[in-house]
Scaffold this motif. Structure first.
Motif, short mmCIF file in Angstrom:
data_model
loop_
_atom_site.label_atom_id
_atom_site.label_comp_id
_atom_site.label_asym_id
_atom_site.label_seq_id
_atom_site.Cartn_x
_atom_site.Cartn_y
_atom_site.Cartn_z
N LYS B 154 0.87 -1.18 0.00
CA LYS B 154 0.00 0.00 0.00
C LYS B 154 0.91 1.23 0.00
O LYS B 154 1.93 1.26 0.71
CB LYS B 154 -0.88 -0.02 1.26
N ARG B 155 0.54 2.23 -0.77
CA ARG B 155 1.38 3.41 -0.91
C ARG B 155 0.53 4.66 -0.68
O ARG B 155 -0.62 4.71 -1.11
CB ARG B 155 1.96 3.45 -2.32
N GLY B 156 1.09 5.64 0.03
CA GLY B 156 0.35 6.88 0.26
C GLY B 156 1.26 8.09 0.12
O GLY B 156 2.41 8.08 0.59
N ILE B 157 0.75 9.12 -0.53
CA ILE B 157 1.51 10.37 -0.69
C ILE B 157 0.57 11.52 -0.34
O ILE B 157 -0.58 11.55 -0.79
CB ILE B 157 2.02 10.54 -2.14
N LEU B 165 4.74 14.26 1.98
CA LEU B 165 4.98 13.11 2.86
C LEU B 165 4.60 11.85 2.09
O LEU B 165 3.67 11.86 1.29
CB LEU B 165 4.14 13.19 4.12
N ALA B 166 5.32 10.78 2.38
CA ALA B 166 5.03 9.53 1.69
C ALA B 166 5.25 8.35 2.63
O ALA B 166 6.05 8.42 3.57
CB ALA B 166 5.93 9.38 0.46
N ALA B 167 4.51 7.29 2.37
CA ALA B 167 4.70 6.05 3.13
C ALA B 167 4.38 4.87 2.24
O ALA B 167 3.52 4.96 1.35
CB ALA B 167 3.82 6.03 4.37
N VAL B 168 5.09 3.78 2.46
CA VAL B 168 4.86 2.54 1.71
C VAL B 168 4.96 1.39 2.69
O VAL B 168 5.87 1.35 3.53
CB VAL B 168 5.92 2.35 0.60
N SER B 169 4.04 0.46 2.61
CA SER B 169 4.15 -0.74 3.44
C SER B 169 3.66 -1.94 2.63
O SER B 169 2.73 -1.82 1.82
CB SER B 169 3.32 -0.59 4.72
N GLY B 170 4.30 -3.07 2.86
CA GLY B 170 3.87 -4.25 2.12
C GLY B 170 4.68 -5.47 2.49
O GLY B 170 5.51 -5.43 3.41
N GLU B 171 4.41 -6.54 1.76
CA GLU B 171 5.14 -7.79 1.99
C GLU B 171 6.33 -7.85 1.06
O GLU B 171 6.19 -7.75 -0.17
CB GLU B 171 4.22 -8.98 1.72
N LEU B 172 7.48 -8.00 1.67
CA LEU B 172 8.71 -8.03 0.90
C LEU B 172 9.08 -9.51 0.68
O LEU B 172 9.24 -10.26 1.66
CB LEU B 172 9.78 -7.28 1.69
N GLU B 187 1.04 11.19 12.79
CA GLU B 187 0.04 11.35 13.86
C GLU B 187 -0.72 12.66 13.72
O GLU B 187 -1.81 12.81 14.25
CB GLU B 187 0.71 11.29 15.23
N GLN B 188 -0.10 13.62 13.00
CA GLN B 188 -0.74 14.92 12.84
C GLN B 188 -1.68 14.96 11.63
O GLN B 188 -2.35 15.95 11.41
CB GLN B 188 0.32 16.01 12.67
N LEU B 189 -1.71 13.88 10.86
CA LEU B 189 -2.53 13.87 9.65
C LEU B 189 -3.98 13.53 9.98
O LEU B 189 -4.27 12.82 10.95
CB LEU B 189 -1.97 12.85 8.66
N ALA B 190 -4.86 14.03 9.14
CA ALA B 190 -6.29 13.79 9.35
C ALA B 190 -6.62 12.35 9.02
O ALA B 190 -5.97 11.71 8.18
CB ALA B 190 -7.10 14.73 8.46
N SER B 191 -7.63 11.85 9.70
CA SER B 191 -8.09 10.49 9.43
C SER B 191 -8.42 10.33 7.95
O SER B 191 -9.04 11.22 7.34
CB SER B 191 -9.32 10.21 10.30
N GLY B 192 -7.99 9.24 7.36
CA GLY B 192 -8.25 9.01 5.95
C GLY B 192 -7.14 9.50 5.05
O GLY B 192 -7.17 9.26 3.83
N LEU B 196 -1.46 8.16 6.33
CA LEU B 196 -1.93 7.55 7.58
C LEU B 196 -2.53 6.16 7.31
O LEU B 196 -2.37 5.24 8.12
CB LEU B 196 -2.97 8.47 8.23
N SER B 197 -3.17 6.03 6.17
CA SER B 197 -3.77 4.72 5.87
C SER B 197 -2.69 3.65 5.64
O SER B 197 -2.89 2.46 5.94
CB SER B 197 -4.72 4.81 4.67
N VAL B 198 -1.52 4.08 5.14
CA VAL B 198 -0.40 3.14 5.00
C VAL B 198 0.10 2.69 6.38
O VAL B 198 0.38 1.52 6.62
CB VAL B 198 0.75 3.77 4.18
#
Lengths: 231, 388
Positions: B154-157, B165-172, B187-192, B196-198
């Motif tokens: 999952k990727r979020g920007i 800001l960016a985040a990536v998480s997944g199965e390596l 933690e300062q980002l709004a829900s959704g 934050l979803s990553v």
């Protein structure tokens, strides 16, 4: 300054000794426990809601008094004395007050006060005045308090002296007022005494340094015994 | 009785003489209150601000008294209405701060023609070091790395007030849980929020940690942020409190007036213990909270720090009035950005200015990275396989 102060102490002792050659002299020795209230003379400058506060402590001395006349003696009170103080800092955030730190410096000094002891009054009950100076050495210190540097944290730990900053040698002047009750072999006394530190508690290690001095009020009571008599 | 009077008078005279022997307490002016209408005032405000607010005099080799004696006369010769003199002042400030150990340290100016110039001593030194490289671009982590190494991710920007800001998480490779995030600011980002979803995806995946052989938390290029985020991630990996280091602030205006070292302890909210190898993947651009993350992971019996020595900027920052130290401003300077607290690692060492060392070194290799081979990540993978 330190040199002049030591000279002053020596002159007091010698001049008083020189006086006492004509009458029967008496040497007294005793014990004197007491309590102290110390106020740090310094400044926290423009820091918001940051203050030094007085802190109480204890003292214990072994007074030695050499009496030349019934109205004049020289006295030395070697002993241990606390010169504690606090620093408290609060910060206001989002409408709340946070006690960022509330720290007590628990300072123990080995101290040698030397003073002239002048008294007036009757044969038994007399009022006395002590005036002289003191030298001391800070033998230990503790830090006690709480802070919220990262989370609420309570501590009570030995303070590690920093040889770059801490001046452990102290000197100053003192004045005391008290009352004593004499018998042939012992003297009871109670005294209020003020120690006015003349040495900065820090070495001169930085430009624009804010000096720190101890102002210590001592209330003590004790007993002295006339163990030795001399001509 | 006459002699008694003489003695009392002598005593009083002596006392009066000695009372005047104390040093005067100098007036303390807040750095921002100096008028700044000439360079003498500009220098005094900065020098004094540093004298009372900088945290690292205990370990810093800069002789700040010498700075005063050397630069004060030089600033007195400058004219604040002359642009060349303002540029010269900039160079003086750069020289006098060149050796400051604080890895966060920066000076931002208000005055034209230097209002867009910034002094960053730590960055200037790093650039000169052997092995220095530019940060790995953000799009490597968001685009290339997932395609090369992640099966399901999952990727979020997000575009925020702090930048992208960016985040990536997944199965390596199907058996390692991977998390990358560019800053500790989620933690300062709004829900959704996509980032934050990553992070939520990562925490949900942790619930099935037994399906994995290990966890990689990639903070390469991560410049830090809020330590609340650090606490959230680290606390999700432990079941007993861990002390990752110690913090202290100023307790007085002397250069060496410090609070006691205060333990920085991470407390787990629940029994979330992960009995798998955990790797913090760091590089020389991992700074601040990223370095504290590395310190924390190194404290775990199943934790490993892989990569390069970190930046060396571990002191948290807050507004000056909170800890009576750290960042301040003057009439001439928009901000003197400097740490409010000083950090000591749990191993007893202070890594400010030098960086936290990895357990397993993996150097950045630009040529291999351009050939789709991330040697630092592959070293982290190998560490997990070797220690499973």
């Amino acid at each position: 300054m330190r040199r002049y102060f030591l000279l002053f102490m020596i002159i007091i002792s010698l001049s008083l000794s020189a006086l006492g050659q004509t009458e029967k002299n008496k040497l007294y020795i005793g014990v004197a426990p007491g309590i102290t209230i110390n106020k740090l003379y310094s400044s926290t400058g423009y820091r918001k809601d940051t203050n030094y506060k007085n802190e109480s402590g204890f003292s214990f001395a072994i007074p030695l008094r050499y009496e030349f006349f019934h109205w004049l003696a020289v006295q030395a009170d070697p002993g241990l004395i606390s010169k504690n103080y606090k620093i408290v800092h609060n910060a206001y955030l989002d409408g709340n007050t946070y006690n960022i730190y509330n720290n007590a410096f628990i300072n123990k000094y080995l101290q040698l006060p030397v003073m002239a002891h002048l008294s007036i009054g009757g044969q038994k009950l007399r009022i006395f005045l002590n005036a002289g100076g003191f030298i001391g050495y800070q033998v230990g210190a503790r830090l006690e308090g709480v802070n919220i540097i990262i989370a609420y944290y309570r501590y009570d730990e030995k303070y590690e002296f920093d040889s770059r900053k801490d001046n452990r040698f102290e000197y100053g002047i003192l004045g005391g007022l008290g009352v004593k009750y004499n018998t042939k072999s012992w003297t009871l006394f109670a005294e209020g005494r003020f120690h006015y530190g003349l040495s900065d508690l820090q070495k001169d290690y930085m430009l624009h340094q804010i000096p720190r001095y101890n102002n210590t009020f001592l209330i003590q009571a004790g007993i002295l015994f006339n163990f030795f008599k001399s001509k | 009785m006459n002699r008694l009077k003489i003695y009392i008078i002598l005593c009083l005279l002596t006392i009066i003489t000695f009372i005047s022997c104390r040093k005067n307490i100098p007036e303390m002016i807040p750095p921002e209150d100096y008028p700044g209408n000439d360079f003498s005032s500009v220098f005094e405000s900065f020098w004094t601000g540093m004298n009372h607010n900088y945290l690292f005099w205990d370990i810093d080799a800069t002789d700040w008294d010498h700075v005063y004696k050397h630069y004060k006369p030089l600033f007195n010769q400058l004219n604040i209405k002359n642009d060349d003199d303002i540029r010269k002042a900039y160079e003086y400030f750069k020289e006098m701060t060149a050796g400051l150990v604080d890895g966060h340290y920066a000076i931002y100016f208000k005055k034209s023609p230097i209002q867009n110039s910034t002094i960053r001593p730590s960055f200037s030194r790093k650039k000169m070091e052997k092995g220095y490289h530019n940060p790995i671009p953000l799009n490597y982590f968001t685009d290339k790395l997932p395609k090369l190494y992640l099966n399901d991710y999952k990727r979020g920007i997000s575009e925020t007030e702090y930048g992208k800001l960016a985040a990536v998480s997944g199965e390596l490779r199907g058996d390692i849980l991977y998390l990358y995030f560019s800053n500790f600011l989620f933690e300062q980002l709004a829900s959704g929020d996509p980032v934050l979803s990553v992070i939520d995806y990562f925490f949900n995946s942790l619930k099935n940690a037994k399906d994995f052989k290990g966890i990689i938390i990639d903070v390469r290029g991560n410049g830090g942020g809020n330590i609340a985020d650090l606490n959230k991630i680290l606390s999700s990996l432990i079941n007993d409190p861990i002390t990752i280091g110690y913090l202290r602030g100023k307790m007085g205006d002397g250069r060496l007036d410090y609070t006691p070292w205060t333990p920085y302890t991470i407390i787990p909210p629940s029994n979330a213990y992960i009995n798998l190898p955990i790797v913090a993947l760091v590089d020389l651009h991992s700074a601040s909270s990223s370095e504290l993350m590395a310190m924390g992971v190194s404290r775990l019996s199943n934790g490993y720090v892989v990569g390069e020595r970190t930046w060396g900027a571990q002191g948290p920052l807050a507004e000056n009035f909170i800890y009576n130290g750290g960042q301040f401003s003057t009439a001439f300077m928009e901000l003197v950005y400097t740490s409010s607290l000083m950090t000591k690692s749990a191993d007893g060492n202070i890594y400010e200015g030098v960086g936290f060392p990895p357990d397993v070194e993996a150097k950045y290799d630009e040529n291999l990275l351009n050939s789709d081979k991330d040697m630092q990540l592959e070293t982290a993978i190998q560490v997990i396989y070797d220690h499973k």
